[in-house]
Motif scaffolding. Sequence first.
Motif, short mmCIF file in Angstrom:
data_model
loop_
_atom_site.label_atom_id
_atom_site.label_comp_id
_atom_site.label_asym_id
_atom_site.label_seq_id
_atom_site.Cartn_x
_atom_site.Cartn_y
_atom_site.Cartn_z
N ARG A 62 0.83 -1.21 0.00
CA ARG A 62 0.00 0.00 0.00
C ARG A 62 0.86 1.26 0.00
NH1 ARG A 62 -3.27 -0.56 -2.69
NH2 ARG A 62 -4.21 1.39 -2.02
N VAL A 63 2.05 1.19 0.60
CA VAL A 63 2.95 2.35 0.61
C VAL A 63 3.55 2.57 -0.78
CG1 VAL A 63 5.07 3.33 1.59
CG2 VAL A 63 3.44 2.14 3.08
N VAL A 64 4.00 1.49 -1.43
CA VAL A 64 4.51 1.58 -2.80
C VAL A 64 3.79 0.50 -3.63
CG1 VAL A 64 6.53 1.48 -4.31
CG2 VAL A 64 6.78 2.37 -2.00
N PRO A 65 2.61 0.83 -4.14
CA PRO A 65 1.83 -0.16 -4.90
C PRO A 65 2.37 -0.35 -6.32
CG PRO A 65 0.67 1.93 -4.84
CD PRO A 65 1.91 2.10 -4.00
N THR A 66 1.93 -1.42 -6.92
CA THR A 66 2.25 -1.67 -8.32
C THR A 66 1.42 -0.73 -9.18
OG1 THR A 66 2.74 -3.98 -7.88
CG2 THR A 66 2.23 -3.40 -10.16
N THR A 67 2.08 0.00 -10.06
CA THR A 67 1.39 0.88 -11.00
C THR A 67 1.92 0.50 -12.39
OG1 THR A 67 3.08 2.57 -10.66
CG2 THR A 67 1.09 2.76 -9.33
N ASP A 68 2.44 1.46 -13.13
CA ASP A 68 3.07 1.11 -14.40
C ASP A 68 4.47 0.55 -14.18
OD1 ASP A 68 3.88 3.63 -13.51
OD2 ASP A 68 4.40 4.31 -15.53
N THR A 69 4.93 0.58 -12.94
CA THR A 69 6.18 -0.06 -12.54
C THR A 69 5.89 -1.02 -11.40
OG1 THR A 69 6.67 1.75 -11.01
CG2 THR A 69 7.64 1.91 -13.22
N PRO A 70 6.76 -2.01 -11.19
CA PRO A 70 6.52 -2.96 -10.09
C PRO A 70 6.51 -2.25 -8.74
CG PRO A 70 8.21 -3.77 -11.59
CD PRO A 70 7.93 -2.36 -11.99
N GLY A 71 5.79 -2.84 -7.79
CA GLY A 71 5.66 -2.25 -6.46
C GLY A 71 6.62 -2.85 -5.46
N ALA A 72 6.32 -2.61 -4.18
CA ALA A 72 7.20 -3.01 -3.09
C ALA A 72 7.40 -4.52 -2.99
CB ALA A 72 6.65 -2.48 -1.76
N ILE A 73 6.36 -5.28 -3.23
CA ILE A 73 6.48 -6.73 -3.11
C ILE A 73 7.41 -7.28 -4.19
CG2 ILE A 73 5.24 -8.92 -3.24
CD1 ILE A 73 2.89 -7.48 -1.88
N ALA A 74 7.24 -6.83 -5.43
CA ALA A 74 8.10 -7.29 -6.51
C ALA A 74 9.55 -6.89 -6.28
CB ALA A 74 7.62 -6.74 -7.85
N ALA A 75 9.76 -5.76 -5.60
CA ALA A 75 11.12 -5.28 -5.32
C ALA A 75 11.75 -5.98 -4.12
CB ALA A 75 11.10 -3.77 -5.09
N GLY A 76 11.02 -6.85 -3.46
CA GLY A 76 11.57 -7.58 -2.32
C GLY A 76 11.63 -6.77 -1.03
N VAL A 77 10.80 -5.76 -0.92
CA VAL A 77 10.83 -4.88 0.26
C VAL A 77 10.52 -5.63 1.56
CG1 VAL A 77 9.74 -2.88 1.34
CG2 VAL A 77 10.46 -2.77 -1.04
N PRO A 78 9.53 -6.53 1.62
CA PRO A 78 9.28 -7.22 2.89
C PRO A 78 10.50 -8.01 3.38
CG PRO A 78 7.38 -7.43 1.47
CD PRO A 78 8.47 -6.82 0.63
N THR A 79 11.19 -8.67 2.49
CA THR A 79 12.40 -9.40 2.87
C THR A 79 13.48 -8.44 3.34
OG1 THR A 79 11.86 -11.09 1.23
CG2 THR A 79 14.13 -11.06 2.05
N TYR A 80 13.62 -7.32 2.65
CA TYR A 80 14.59 -6.29 3.03
C TYR A 80 14.30 -5.77 4.43
CZ TYR A 80 16.40 -1.53 3.35
OH TYR A 80 16.99 -0.39 3.79
N ILE A 81 13.04 -5.49 4.73
CA ILE A 81 12.67 -4.94 6.04
C ILE A 81 13.05 -5.93 7.14
CG2 ILE A 81 10.72 -4.33 7.54
CD1 ILE A 81 9.40 -3.05 5.08
N GLU A 82 12.71 -7.19 6.95
CA GLU A 82 13.03 -8.17 7.99
C GLU A 82 14.54 -8.34 8.14
OE1 GLU A 82 11.37 -12.14 10.05
OE2 GLU A 82 10.70 -11.71 8.02
N LYS A 83 15.26 -8.36 7.03
CA LYS A 83 16.72 -8.49 7.07
C LYS A 83 17.33 -7.27 7.77
CE LYS A 83 20.78 -10.10 5.63
NZ LYS A 83 21.40 -11.21 6.29
#
Length: 193
Positions: A62-83
């Motif tokens: 929801r913070v960085v949604p998928t639009t015409d470019t990939p969003g946070a999930i595709a960029a691996g943000v959840p894994t990054y946050i936990e790491k």
Amino acid sequence: MIDRRTAMAGIVGMFGAQLFAPIARAAGVAMPPGVPVISEGPPSVQVFTPVQRAVMTALSDRVVPTTDTPGAIAAGVPTYIEKLLADWGLPGDRVPIVAGLDAIEARSRQDYKVSAAKATPAQQDALLTLAMNGALPTATTGGKTFFEAFRQLVVTGYYTSEIGMTQEREYLPVPGEYNGAFPYSQVNKVYAA
């Protein structure tokens, strides 16, 4: 290509003095003695429960949604946050994030009778707005503390990822010739260097 640590150092200026501590440590701004260099691979400790991880993933989108470019999930943000929280965050740094996720989950179950991870995008936006406005009390900190730290983690994770640097922004090591009269209307993407 620019590496993640260099990109993180550039993001420090975006958040200024209010930079969330694990991001500052990873960027090398506030490196306490004894903190090891971040390693590749999975997080060294488990930071989130499965429910918290699902909520964090949904809210990242929801913070960085998928639009015409990939969003946070595709960029691996959840894994990054936990790491980042596992390997660069001190136990106290995790408190506002974990408490905020728990408060959002509890509020979602109270208001919508469903987990925040399964709530509609509009409901998730409403929950994030409550946190942003400090109207979502947590056990240890205010919702606003959670929101500011969480937003920084998502934005930093996204814009330091390969997707954030190459698809959301346009990476040109040497952007070309100088043209002082270049029309702003012809700018396609912001340049990352």
